[in-house]
Motif scaffolding. Structure first.
Motif, PDB file in Angstrom:
ATOM      1  N   VAL A 167      37.674  26.325  48.034  1.00 41.90           N
ATOM      2  CA  VAL A 167      36.863  26.775  47.078  1.00 41.90           C
ATOM      3  C   VAL A 167      36.587  27.914  47.153  1.00 41.90           C
ATOM      4  O   VAL A 167      36.563  29.536  46.451  1.00 41.90           O
ATOM      5  CB  VAL A 167      35.849  26.003  46.385  1.00 41.90           C
ATOM      6  N   ASP A 168      35.851  28.288  48.241  1.00 44.59           N
ATOM      7  CA  ASP A 168      35.415  29.840  49.050  1.00 44.59           C
ATOM      8  C   ASP A 168      36.662  30.490  49.099  1.00 44.59           C
ATOM      9  O   ASP A 168      36.805  31.797  47.769  1.00 44.59           O
ATOM     10  CB  ASP A 168      35.002  29.724  50.020  1.00 44.59           C
ATOM     11  N   VAL A 169      37.719  30.474  49.043  1.00 44.32           N
ATOM     12  CA  VAL A 169      38.675  31.622  49.316  1.00 44.32           C
ATOM     13  C   VAL A 169      39.753  31.731  47.790  1.00 44.32           C
ATOM     14  O   VAL A 169      39.411  32.374  47.263  1.00 44.32           O
ATOM     15  CB  VAL A 169      39.946  30.251  49.879  1.00 44.32           C
ATOM     16  N   ALA A 170      39.611  30.334  46.824  1.00 48.01           N
ATOM     17  CA  ALA A 170      40.294  30.858  45.504  1.00 48.01           C
ATOM     18  C   ALA A 170      39.615  31.903  44.528  1.00 48.01           C
ATOM     19  O   ALA A 170      39.675  33.077  44.156  1.00 48.01           O
ATOM     20  CB  ALA A 170      39.778  29.397  44.330  1.00 48.01           C
ATOM     21  N   LEU A 171      37.465  31.807  45.444  1.00 46.78           N
ATOM     22  CA  LEU A 171      37.193  32.471  44.105  1.00 46.78           C
ATOM     23  C   LEU A 171      36.747  33.626  44.443  1.00 46.78           C
ATOM     24  O   LEU A 171      36.700  35.106  44.141  1.00 46.78           O
ATOM     25  CB  LEU A 171      35.715  32.119  43.881  1.00 46.78           C
ATOM     26  N   GLU A 172      36.533  33.501  46.154  1.00 43.28           N
ATOM     27  CA  GLU A 172      36.907  35.132  46.930  1.00 43.28           C
ATOM     28  C   GLU A 172      38.440  35.923  46.569  1.00 43.28           C
ATOM     29  O   GLU A 172      38.117  37.241  45.766  1.00 43.28           O
ATOM     30  CB  GLU A 172      36.471  35.029  48.496  1.00 43.28           C
ATOM     31  N   THR A 173      38.954  35.763  46.318  1.00 47.88           N
ATOM     32  CA  THR A 173      40.181  35.957  45.822  1.00 47.88           C
ATOM     33  C   THR A 173      40.838  36.340  44.476  1.00 47.88           C
ATOM     34  O   THR A 173      40.992  38.221  44.282  1.00 47.88           O
ATOM     35  CB  THR A 173      41.704  35.179  46.704  1.00 47.88           C
ATOM     36  N   TRP A 174      40.302  35.992  43.898  1.00 52.33           N
ATOM     37  CA  TRP A 174      40.410  35.722  41.926  1.00 52.33           C
ATOM     38  C   TRP A 174      39.179  37.026  42.135  1.00 52.33           C
ATOM     39  O   TRP A 174      39.974  38.290  41.177  1.00 52.33           O
ATOM     40  CB  TRP A 174      39.571  34.834  42.228  1.00 52.33           C
ATOM     41  N   ARG A 175      37.875  37.418  42.148  1.00 49.73           N
ATOM     42  CA  ARG A 175      37.808  38.454  42.423  1.00 49.73           C
ATOM     43  C   ARG A 175      37.389  40.071  42.952  1.00 49.73           C
ATOM     44  O   ARG A 175      37.373  40.633  42.303  1.00 49.73           O
ATOM     45  CB  ARG A 175      35.698  38.145  42.872  1.00 49.73           C
ATOM     46  N   LYS A 176      38.635  40.093  43.198  1.00 51.22           N
ATOM     47  CA  LYS A 176      39.221  41.051  44.351  1.00 51.22           C
ATOM     48  C   LYS A 176      40.699  41.349  43.293  1.00 51.22           C
ATOM     49  O   LYS A 176      41.335  42.355  44.132  1.00 51.22           O
ATOM     50  CB  LYS A 176      39.362  40.719  45.592  1.00 51.22           C
ATOM     51  N   GLY A 177      40.964  40.415  42.257  1.00 46.16           N
ATOM     52  CA  GLY A 177      42.601  41.076  41.645  1.00 46.16           C
ATOM     53  C   GLY A 177      43.634  39.990  42.034  1.00 46.16           C
ATOM     54  O   GLY A 177      44.475  40.352  41.545  1.00 46.16           O
ATOM     55  N   ALA A 178      43.315  38.223  42.977  1.00 50.91           N
ATOM     56  CA  ALA A 178      44.272  37.892  43.164  1.00 50.91           C
ATOM     57  C   ALA A 178      44.779  37.382  41.877  1.00 50.91           C
ATOM     58  O   ALA A 178      43.768  37.011  40.693  1.00 50.91           O
ATOM     59  CB  ALA A 178      44.406  37.343  44.152  1.00 50.91           C
ATOM     60  N   ASP A 179      46.150  36.959  41.672  1.00 50.52           N
ATOM     61  CA  ASP A 179      46.536  35.694  40.888  1.00 50.52           C
ATOM     62  C   ASP A 179      47.093  34.277  41.300  1.00 50.52           C
ATOM     63  O   ASP A 179      47.802  33.708  42.351  1.00 50.52           O
ATOM     64  CB  ASP A 179      48.046  36.012  40.238  1.00 50.52           C
ATOM     65  N   VAL A 180      45.558  33.981  41.035  1.00 55.65           N
ATOM     66  CA  VAL A 180      45.402  31.939  41.726  1.00 55.65           C
ATOM     67  C   VAL A 180      45.490  30.866  40.950  1.00 55.65           C
ATOM     68  O   VAL A 180      45.226  30.862  40.196  1.00 55.65           O
ATOM     69  CB  VAL A 180      43.278  32.041  42.538  1.00 55.65           C
ATOM     70  N   THR A 181      46.425  30.075  42.177  1.00 54.87           N
ATOM     71  CA  THR A 181      46.854  28.478  41.308  1.00 54.87           C
ATOM     72  C   THR A 181      46.280  27.928  42.293  1.00 54.87           C
ATOM     73  O   THR A 181      46.351  28.649  43.643  1.00 54.87           O
ATOM     74  CB  THR A 181      47.851  28.954  41.223  1.00 54.87           C
ATOM     75  N   MET A 182      45.113  27.270  42.577  1.00 57.49           N
ATOM     76  CA  MET A 182      44.554  25.980  42.963  1.00 57.49           C
ATOM     77  C   MET A 182      45.735  24.504  42.846  1.00 57.49           C
ATOM     78  O   MET A 182      45.638  24.196  41.879  1.00 57.49           O
ATOM     79  CB  MET A 182      43.574  25.459  42.984  1.00 57.49           C
ATOM     80  N   ILE A 183      46.378  23.565  43.751  1.00 57.13           N
ATOM     81  CA  ILE A 183      46.510  22.477  43.557  1.00 57.13           C
ATOM     82  C   ILE A 183      45.930  21.922  44.761  1.00 57.13           C
ATOM     83  O   ILE A 183      45.086  21.652  45.792  1.00 57.13           O
ATOM     84  CB  ILE A 183      47.689  22.687  44.806  1.00 57.13           C
ATOM     85  N   LEU A 184      45.268  20.773  43.807  1.00 59.82           N
ATOM     86  CA  LEU A 184      43.757  19.752  43.724  1.00 59.82           C
ATOM     87  C   LEU A 184      44.515  18.975  44.370  1.00 59.82           C
ATOM     88  O   LEU A 184      45.431  17.812  42.794  1.00 59.82           O
ATOM     89  CB  LEU A 184      43.381  19.633  42.892  1.00 59.82           C
ATOM     90  N   LYS A 185      44.675  17.598  45.293  1.00 60.46           N
ATOM     91  CA  LYS A 185      44.936  16.484  45.214  1.00 60.46           C
ATOM     92  C   LYS A 185      44.405  15.533  44.406  1.00 60.46           C
ATOM     93  O   LYS A 185      44.839  14.158  44.353  1.00 60.46           O
ATOM     94  CB  LYS A 185      45.151  15.699  46.639  1.00 60.46           C
ATOM     95  N   ASP A 186      43.247  15.425  43.690  1.00 61.87           N
ATOM     96  CA  ASP A 186      42.836  14.957  43.299  1.00 61.87           C
ATOM     97  C   ASP A 186      42.230  15.137  42.012  1.00 61.87           C
ATOM     98  O   ASP A 186      42.795  15.940  41.497  1.00 61.87           O
ATOM     99  CB  ASP A 186      40.746  14.345  43.922  1.00 61.87           C
ATOM    100  N   GLU A 187      41.211  14.881  41.001  1.00 62.80           N
ATOM    101  CA  GLU A 187      41.360  15.131  39.535  1.00 62.80           C
ATOM    102  C   GLU A 187      40.434  16.358  39.758  1.00 62.80           C
ATOM    103  O   GLU A 187      40.772  17.413  38.505  1.00 62.80           O
ATOM    104  CB  GLU A 187      40.468  14.140  38.506  1.00 62.80           C
TER     105      GLU A 187
END
Length: 323
Positions: A169-189
């Motif tokens: 979660v920290d990685v996704a938010l931090e990279t997104w806020r710096k301009g990355a196109d972020v996709t998360m792969i979640l094994k659960d709901e």
């Protein structure tokens, strides 16, 4: 060669706590650390904030002062450096344990720099050094990493973040806020229910609004040079990709435990066998401290609830009267 009372494997916070208790009891000990002081903390993301408050991370009677209520990685590194210096702990850095062997009434440990003999061993190796691999084709590609430091390399890049716990979660938010196109792969709901309470609404709102894309109940099937194949409830999906940040967790160093004959549970946790009153394993003279006690269940033990292991272990060693 003189025989030590205690050899501590791992120079993280819990290893240092064990060293402090050895100092208090007048034991002859050595702390062996394969990397830098508190190597696991050093490998944390640069901007990481601890879940615990600073006072709960204190040891050895040394106050932990932090600017905010919850300390940062940098503040923790400085604090434990002061702990080691103040207590004059006998720490050997950049010295990796290679083999551990039980002799008659002592253990022999060979490291990258020498050989030790000791009556007791404390294993406090943590779990951050060995990533929990996905075991999928392409995981060994250069664009895949199980460690994250900072967001700058991912500006303008299509990245996949695998995992739904705090690190992911920290990685996704931090990279997104710096301009990355972020996709998360979640094994659960969704993201893990134990995600830090002040962060969980943020990531859930970013996913809901579509700023961060997420595939739920999904797993990575294959990683290719410019794309990633995902198994989803609706079937196989292939998406363009530049980098994969696999925040899939880490595992204890089972190899060291196996060398000593420490038994592991047969369930999915693979939890080492030990006495919870004194932390001694099924091998007399071999003690476990910190997150290594949880096996693959690495969320059960933290710095704040493992510091007590040091006092329990050293108290038991002194009580045996064999030092």
């Amino acid at each position: 060669m003189s025989i030590l009372d205690v050899l501590i494997v791992g120079g993280g916070p819990i290893g240092l706590a064990c060293g402090i208790e050895c100092e208090k009891s007048g034991l002859d000990y050595v702390i062996v650390e394969k990397g830098v002081l508190t190597n696991s903390l050093f490998n944390y993301p640069l901007n990481m904030t601890f879940f615990s408050t600073s006072e709960k991370l204190e040891m050895g009677g040394i106050p932990f002062m932090s600017i905010a209520h919850k300390p940062t990685r940098t503040e923790a590194l400085e604090y434990y450096r002061r702990v080691a210096k103040t207590w004059k702990l006998n720490v050997r850095l950049y010295e990796e344990v290679k083999t551990l062997e039980k002799k008659d009434d002592f253990f022999e440990i060979k490291t990258s720099k020498g050989t030790y003999q000791t009556r007791n061993i404390i294993i406090s190796t943590g779990f951050y050094d060995l990533p929990n691999l996905m075991n999928v084709p392409g995981e060994d590609l250069p664009k895949v990493t199980h460690y994250y430091k900072e967001p700058w390399p991912y500006i303008g890049q299509k990245i996949i973040v695998v995992g739904g716990a705090n690190s992911a979660v920290d990685v996704a938010l931090e990279t997104w806020r710096k301009g990355a196109d972020v996709t998360m792969i979640l094994k659960d709901e969704g993201v893990d229910k134990n995600v830090k309470y002040w962060v969980k609404p943020d990531i859930e709102n970013r996913i809901k609004e579509g700023s961060i894309k997420a595939f739920t109940n999904s797993l990575v099937k294959e990683i290719r040079e410019n794309e990633v194949v995902i198994n989803t409830p609706k079937g196989e999906v292939t998406i363009e990709n530049d980098f994969v940040l696999a925040m899939t967790g880490y595992v204890p160093n089972f190899a060291l435990l196996n060398q000593l004959g420490v038994e592991l549970s047969l369930d999915e946790k693979r939890q080492p066998c030990y006495d919870q009153t004194n932390q001694e394993s099924n091998i007399p003279g071999v003690y476990l401290a910190g997150v290594v006690c949880g096996g693959l269940n690495t969320r059960e033990f933290f710095i704040e609830n493992s510091i007590v292991h040091a006092e329990q272990i050293v108290g038991h060693i002194v009580g045996k009267g064999k030092v």
